[in-house]
Design an enzyme around this catalytic site. Structure first.
Site, PDB file in Angstrom:
ATOM      1  N   THR A  16      49.436 -11.755 -86.573  1.00  0.00           N
ATOM      2  CA  THR A  16      50.641 -11.402 -85.813  1.00  0.00           C
ATOM      3  C   THR A  16      50.734  -9.905 -85.572  1.00  0.00           C
ATOM      4  OG1 THR A  16      51.888 -11.334 -87.883  1.00  0.00           O
ATOM      5  CG2 THR A  16      51.944 -13.394 -86.641  1.00  0.00           C
ATOM      6  N   GLY A  17      50.024  -9.115 -86.378  1.00  0.00           N
ATOM      7  CA  GLY A  17      50.081  -7.669 -86.216  1.00  0.00           C
ATOM      8  C   GLY A  17      49.581  -7.176 -84.880  1.00  0.00           C
ATOM      9  N   SER A 100      52.460 -13.174 -92.731  1.00  0.00           N
ATOM     10  CA  SER A 100      52.595 -13.271 -94.186  1.00  0.00           C
ATOM     11  C   SER A 100      53.260 -12.034 -94.756  1.00  0.00           C
ATOM     12  CB  SER A 100      51.217 -13.441 -94.837  1.00  0.00           C
ATOM     13  OG  SER A 100      50.495 -12.222 -94.783  1.00  0.00           O
ATOM     14  N   TRP A 103      50.496  -9.339 -95.438  1.00  0.00           N
ATOM     15  CA  TRP A 103      50.003  -8.610 -94.280  1.00  0.00           C
ATOM     16  C   TRP A 103      51.040  -7.609 -93.788  1.00  0.00           C
ATOM     17  CZ3 TRP A 103      45.256  -7.921 -93.186  1.00  0.00           C
ATOM     18  CH2 TRP A 103      44.892  -7.343 -91.960  1.00  0.00           C
ATOM     19  N   ASN A 104      52.314  -7.961 -93.889  1.00  0.00           N
ATOM     20  CA  ASN A 104      53.382  -7.034 -93.516  1.00  0.00           C
ATOM     21  C   ASN A 104      53.298  -5.768 -94.371  1.00  0.00           C
ATOM     22  OD1 ASN A 104      56.302  -5.959 -93.963  1.00  0.00           O
ATOM     23  ND2 ASN A 104      56.448  -7.171 -92.091  1.00  0.00           N
ATOM     24  N   ASP A 116      60.710  -3.722 -93.063  1.00  0.00           N
ATOM     25  CA  ASP A 116      61.902  -4.041 -93.861  1.00  0.00           C
ATOM     26  C   ASP A 116      61.503  -4.561 -95.235  1.00  0.00           C
ATOM     27  OD1 ASP A 116      64.809  -4.313 -92.352  1.00  0.00           O
ATOM     28  OD2 ASP A 116      63.136  -4.305 -90.956  1.00  0.00           O
ATOM     29  N   ARG A 688      68.679  -6.700 -59.139  1.00  0.00           N
ATOM     30  CA  ARG A 688      69.865  -7.551 -59.034  1.00  0.00           C
ATOM     31  C   ARG A 688      71.163  -6.741 -58.966  1.00  0.00           C
ATOM     32  NH1 ARG A 688      70.696 -12.636 -63.176  1.00  0.00           N
ATOM     33  NH2 ARG A 688      71.968 -13.971 -61.833  1.00  0.00           N
ATOM     34  N   GLY A 862      69.864 -10.969 -52.342  1.00  0.00           N
ATOM     35  CA  GLY A 862      71.224 -10.772 -51.862  1.00  0.00           C
ATOM     36  C   GLY A 862      72.192 -11.887 -52.166  1.00  0.00           C
ATOM     37  N   GLU A1038      74.494 -12.410 -57.793  1.00  0.00           N
ATOM     38  CA  GLU A1038      74.630 -11.015 -58.189  1.00  0.00           C
ATOM     39  C   GLU A1038      76.050 -10.573 -58.550  1.00  0.00           C
ATOM     40  OE1 GLU A1038      71.205  -8.658 -55.840  1.00  0.00           O
ATOM     41  OE2 GLU A1038      72.554  -9.786 -54.544  1.00  0.00           O
TER      42      GLU A1038
END
Length: 1107
Positions: A16-17, A100, A103-104, A116, A688, A862, A1038
């Site tokens: 995930t890193g 995991s 790994w964090n 964290d 928008r 529009g 819009e």
């Protein structure tokens, strides 16, 4: 790491890193540790919880929060639970299920990831076991983080969180209690956002039975993500507090010491804000222990401050006292059904919703790659103005799979990136770049990843000698008279000089600055070009205007337009970013495919998309306003500088759009000077509500400024200056309509009643009187939004089995256009009135836009394309009904009942033309009209963190007669939430050269389920007085976005209360002003700064002096 044979490998646990640290190198093998049993188990014993390094974060959370924690004390269980609760607020559920704990921590150690987990585990003396070669080592987390980055041969094995509990002192005077809290300040409460600061505090407090108070000992204060390389313990503060009796004076001294120790490094964003957070969180942790009655019977560790901060608390700190659900807690949706035009007006399910939800809907990138397909990535300029001498790749790098490098020299026709009625844009820079982000070349490779890597490795050789310096601001553009010529200019209203002369009061030369906003569509820019026989080119493009892409591609290739075909089925979001901007993407693919004689496609990565897209127009506004002592405005003058960027795009429309929304109030006289500044920055596009949302904000700022001069309620000034129908006719001569159509006054009053606006206003004042660290605001805003209908084609064909196929010029991009078109088709053909026509809806299919099948498709933009597409289809159906009715009448003379399928079969046998085309062209009386709505929003601001929570929003929106209330409700809510992003969250910052540096999802934060209103009430007001409209309907895409200004207004009101309180703490010499100049977006650092970065210190000084 590299094996003996030269094979490159990477050890991962879910990998995930790579979402944060992008991989620019190729690995031959990946070794996933998730399936090693010893690394993937959780062990519990009397000494604590040991978590294997490969244990998923979600599994660790479950273990920590498990109810049946046998053998642990109550205090230990609560410490574990708080750790688990905090982990639940990081990343997203998907990441927590894949990434995991180990790994964090390794990312925190090796790459200084702002973790964290590292911070909260540091506060509880966590022990780590690592393996280096064949050696096993046990380290404290503090030792682990303090080491130099570990090499690839070092593996983390486990994480041991010890069991914590208070130690009992055998004494009649005191007992020890354990305190443990974790905090984080982040743009989003529920993860998916890196924190500005995360902290964890653990302490043992000695409670004395005499009145002396609390004695502090055995502290663990951990701070992280504040702009240094790793989480740290602040031992100096721990030592300072040890053994002291807590008082406001002691706490103030501890905070002053803390300010000298936790200092963000140079280059950290919002450093003063982060420093104020560490002070605020320490104050939040310790202040409830001072001079507050406490009952220890249930243990202090479990949200001890909830006991301390009860309503009867003498100090009434209200820190953390009021906790709202982090997700939408309730909503009310009120619609009025109209069955007159069945099935139009009914809340049918959005077409394609199930396909989209299941992932079966086919977007451009889902189309299987044709044989021999190649992939592309843009190389863009990093210099705002320079000559391009050449392009090469980084020395020592050899990007794989590169086939070709396409530049302007490879274009056989015109070097044209887009062509509209407003002007042209180059496909690639020729010799001179006009701005950062401008396209220079296209890398063509065998895979998209290889193309992206090659583009990242490309080095452009620039020459800036003897070149005029770039224009990087609207101020510089004014100095050098660098402007685009307006194609049309709105008329002025009234006599400004006379209005100012009549005024009792004047505000002169007040300024507003507004930044940009990224479109953040789910699907980035994408296209696929496939060469066809006879020198033809078929292009699949995610674009809002296939017709314009068709014309541009033909000019680029130097071929007749009939040799080009552009197809678009659906968009994964557009918001204006896929109007003109997508033309160049499709053209670039076509040019490469034409040259190489092979299919070529691109799916632009998010970073490149954000850098090149341009976004919403930044502006600088100077206003002068005159008004009576009653609050009635007599004149307003606006000088508006709009940053249009290096190419004109569609910037000329902004003048008209801005004036349409500005005129929601009766300004008496309205004068303006709007300049489109040509700069060497990315060209801006029509995001928008382009110009409308900025104008709505400007209007409310002026109104609030006037209110502040009288210290009056803003609502009073708004009421005085709302239009009557007579003055509405003066400001909107061609669009005001009949008096019955002007529904804003009734909406304004109805909203005050249904939202309990006046009662809640009193409640907000009472709340603010009773609470020191949270302040609330409430506001009500109106909108008058002018829209313009455009010509749109349609084609309806009835097949032999009675099923119906429809083509329209409008593009489905999530707004429900296909749904409304299907309903209109079913209604229009149902007028044949034979058996089965009541159920025609399920027989209708809307198919992709094809520029050689339906021409003159125009641009889907529009807010009115759904209506105009429906009207085009209705005209087709009218023709078909006229052809079918005579046949039906003849058949009915022979048989009593006639089914739809039978009628169509007979029509085929009788050679009745069952295909009809039309081009809807609005006439002058139907081209322009006004939308009316109003919103009430209430927010709460946390003065410690600057976090703004939207407690409730109530909206009433006049739809005329909604074509589909379910779809239109989604449009109201979605547009409003996107507006919240602009006003409150989405920073789109650049460096000094104008290059976007907020260019990924880690730094750019759109609203999510935890930042929308906690109570969200929407009512569709079916006025029905619009017979010149398409079945009395009105626009929805819009206008609701501009209502989000109410959140910003409300936040200013809450900040105003915070500043009044801050002045009362600062002494009589402190200057006070009721005017709050709040930036857009009003992010947490911005709000906190206005509420007082030193508010805690001033409170403590004030309290100490008072005592």
């Amino acid at each position: 790491m590299e094996a003996n044979g030269g094979t490159s490998m990477k050890i991962i646990v879910g990998n995930t890193g790579m979402g944060y640290y992008k991989e620019l190198v190729h690995y031959d093998k990946y070794i996933d540790l998730r399936y090693i049993p010893e690394l993937s188990i959780v062990r519990k014993d009397s000494t604590g919880i040991e978590i294997g390094a490969a244990v998923m974060i979600s599994k660790a959370i479950e273990a920590l929060k498990e109810e049946n924690q046998g053998g642990f004390s109550k205090e230990a269980k609560l410490v574990f639970k708080k750790i688990g609760d905090h982990m639940d607020k990081i990343a997203s559920k998907f990441i927590r299920n894949s990434g995991s704990v180990g790994w964090n921590l390794m990312m925190a150690q090796r790459k200084h990831f702002p973790s964290d987990i590292a911070t909260i585990l540091l506060s509880v003396d966590t022990i780590l076991e690592i393996m280096t070669g064949e050696r096993l080592l046990k380290l404290t987390l503090e030792e682990f983080l303090g080491r130099p980055p570990l090499d690839s041969k070092t593996v983390l094995l486990s994480i041991k969180i010890p069991c914590w509990e208070s130690s009992r002192v055998v004494s009649s005077d005191a007992c020890n209690k354990l305190l443990f809290e974790t905090y984080r300040a982040a743009p989003r409460p529920l993860g998916n956002a890196l924190p500005y600061l995360n902290v964890a505090f653990l302490a043992q407090v000695s409670l004395c039975k005499n009145p002396t108070g609390f004695m502090l000992k055995n502290y663990r204060f951990a701070f992280g993500a504040y702009g240094t390389k790793r989480s740290i313990r602040v031992k100096e503060v721990e030592e300072f507090l040890y053994g002291k009796l807590l008082s406001f004076g002691v706490l103030y001294d501890a905070i002053k010491l803390l300010e000298t120790l936790v200092i963000p490094e140079d280059g950290t964003s919002s450093p003063a804000y982060r420093s104020s957070l560490d002070v605020g969180f320490l104050f939040e942790f310790l202040s409830p222990l001072i001079d507050s009655p406490i009952d220890f019977s249930d243990g202090l560790v479990n949200r001890y401050n909830r006991t301390l901060l009860s309503k009867n608390s003498n100090q009434q700190h209200d820190l953390g006292q009021i906790e709202f659900p982090t997700l939408l807690s309730s909503s009310r949706q009120v619609i009025q059904l109209n069955k007159e035009y069945h099935p139009v007006g009914e809340p049918t399910i959005k077409t394609g919703a199930i396909l989209q939800a299941s992932g079966e809907a086919v977007y451009i990138d889902d189309i299987p790659s044709p044989k021999d397909c190649l992939y592309e990535a843009f190389i863009y300029s990093l210099e705002p103005r320079a000559r391009v001498k050449g392009i090469k790749f980084n020395p020592g790098s050899s990007p794989k799979g590169v086939i070709a490098l396409i530049t302007s020299k490879d274009i056989l026709g015109l070097n044209l990136g887009s062509k509209t009625v407003f002007g042209t844009e180059l496909l690639y820079a020729d010799d001179l770049t006009e701005g950062v982000g401008q396209r220079i070349a296209f890398v063509v490779a065998d895979t998209q990843k290889n193309a992206n890597i090659a583009a990242d490795l490309a080095v452009v050789d620039y020459d800036k000698e003897n070149i005029e310096p770039p224009i990087l601001s609207v101020e510089e553009a004014v100095e050098r008279s660098s402007f685009y010529a307006p194609l049309f200019y709105p008329e002025q209203f009234g006599d400004f000089s006379k209005g100012m002369a009549e005024a009792d009061h004047r505000i002169l030369n007040s300024q507003i600055k507004l930044g940009s906003q990224y479109y953040f569509y789910m699907e980035t820019q994408t296209a696929l070009a496939v060469p066809d026989e006879d020198n033809c080119m078929e292009v699949y493009s995610s674009i809002q205007c296939p017709e314009f892409a068709h014309d541009t591609i033909a000019r680029c290739l130097g071929v007749p337009a009939h040799n080009v075909r552009v197809k678009t089925r659906r968009l994964g979001g557009g918001f204006g970013g896929k109007a003109v901007k997508s033309i160049a993407v499709a053209s670039a693919c076509a040019v490469a495919a034409y040259k190489l004689k092979r299919p070529v496609r691109i799916y632009m990565d998010r970073k490149t998309d954000m850098i090149m897209s341009g976004g919403r127009h930044p502006m600088k506004i100077t206003y002068n306003v005159g008004f009576k002592s009653t609050g009635k405005i007599t004149a307003l003058k606006l000088d508006i500088l709009i940053d249009s960027g290096m190419f004109v795009d569609v910037s000329p429309i902004l003048s008209d759009h801005m004036l349409g929304s500005l005129k929601k109030y009766d300004w008496g006289a309205l004068s303006f000077d709007i300049k489109l500044c040509k700069t060497n920055l990315p060209s801006r596009a029509a995001m928008r509500a382009p110009g409308d949302v900025q104008a709505s904000y400007i209007a409310e700022v002026v109104i609030e400024h006037i209110a502040s001069t009288f210290s009056m309620d803003v609502d009073s000034i708004q009421n005085i200056n709302l239009h009557t129908h007579n003055c509405l006719n003066l400001f909107f001569a061609s669009a005001a309509g009949e008096p019955l159509e002007y529904t804003l006054p009734s909406i304004w009053d109805k909203l005050a009643s249904t939202s309990s606006f006046y009662h809640r206003t009193k409640m907000v004042k009472e709340f603010n009187r009773c609470h020191k660290w949270k302040k609330r605001g409430i506001s009500r805003v109106p909108i008058v939004h002018e829209v313009k209908m455009r010509s749109t084609p349609g084609k309806v064909s009835i097949l032999r089995d009675g099923s119906i196929v429809v083509e329209v010029g409008g593009i489905e991009m999530g707004q429900g256009l296909w749904t409304k078109v299907k309903q209109m088709t079913a209604y229009g053909l149902g007028l044949v009135k034979c058996g089965g026509t009541q159920d025609l809806l399920e027989k209708v299919r809307v198919i992709e836009a094809d520029t050689l099948s339906v021409i003159q498709g125009g641009m889907t933009a529009g807010s009115t394309t759904s209506e105009s597409s429906c009207e085009a289809v209705r005209l087709c159906c009218k023709v078909l009904v006229e052809r079918l009715v005579p046949l039906k009448q003849r058949l009915m003379e022979q048989i009593r009942s006639l089914e739809w399928e039978t009628l169509i079969l007979e029509a085929y046998r009788n050679s009745v033309n069952l295909s009809a085309s039309s081009l809807y062209v609005p006439n002058f009386s139907t081209m322009h009209y006004l939308n009316y709505a109003a919103a009430v929003s209430e927010v709460e601001v946390n003065l410690i963190t600057g976090e703004t929570t939207i407690l409730q929003t109530d909206i009433i929106y006049d739809y005329g007669e909604s074509l589909n209330p379910a779809v239109d409700l989604g449009q109201i809510e979605g547009a409003y939430v996107q507006g919240i992003g602009f006003f409150m969250l989405e920073e789109y910052n650049t460096n000094s050269d104008g290059l976007v540096i907020i260019n990924n999802t880690w730094t750019y934060k759109i609203p999510t389920v935890d930042t929308i209103p906690k109570q969200f009430n929407v009512e569709i007001f079916n006025s029905g007085n619009h017979k010149n409209r398409v079945l009395s309907s009105k626009a929805s895409g819009e206008p609701p976005l501009t209502l989000a200004v109410s959140v910003h207004c409300t936040t200013r009101a809450a900040i105003r209360e915070a500043r009044r309180q801050l002045v009362s703490w600062s002494g009589p010499n402190e200057a006070s002003s009721t005017l709050v100049q709040l930036e857009v977006p009003a992010t947490m650092p911005v709000v906190k700064e206005l509420c007082g970065l030193d508010s805690v210190q001033k409170f403590l000084q004030w309290t100490t002096a008072k005592n």
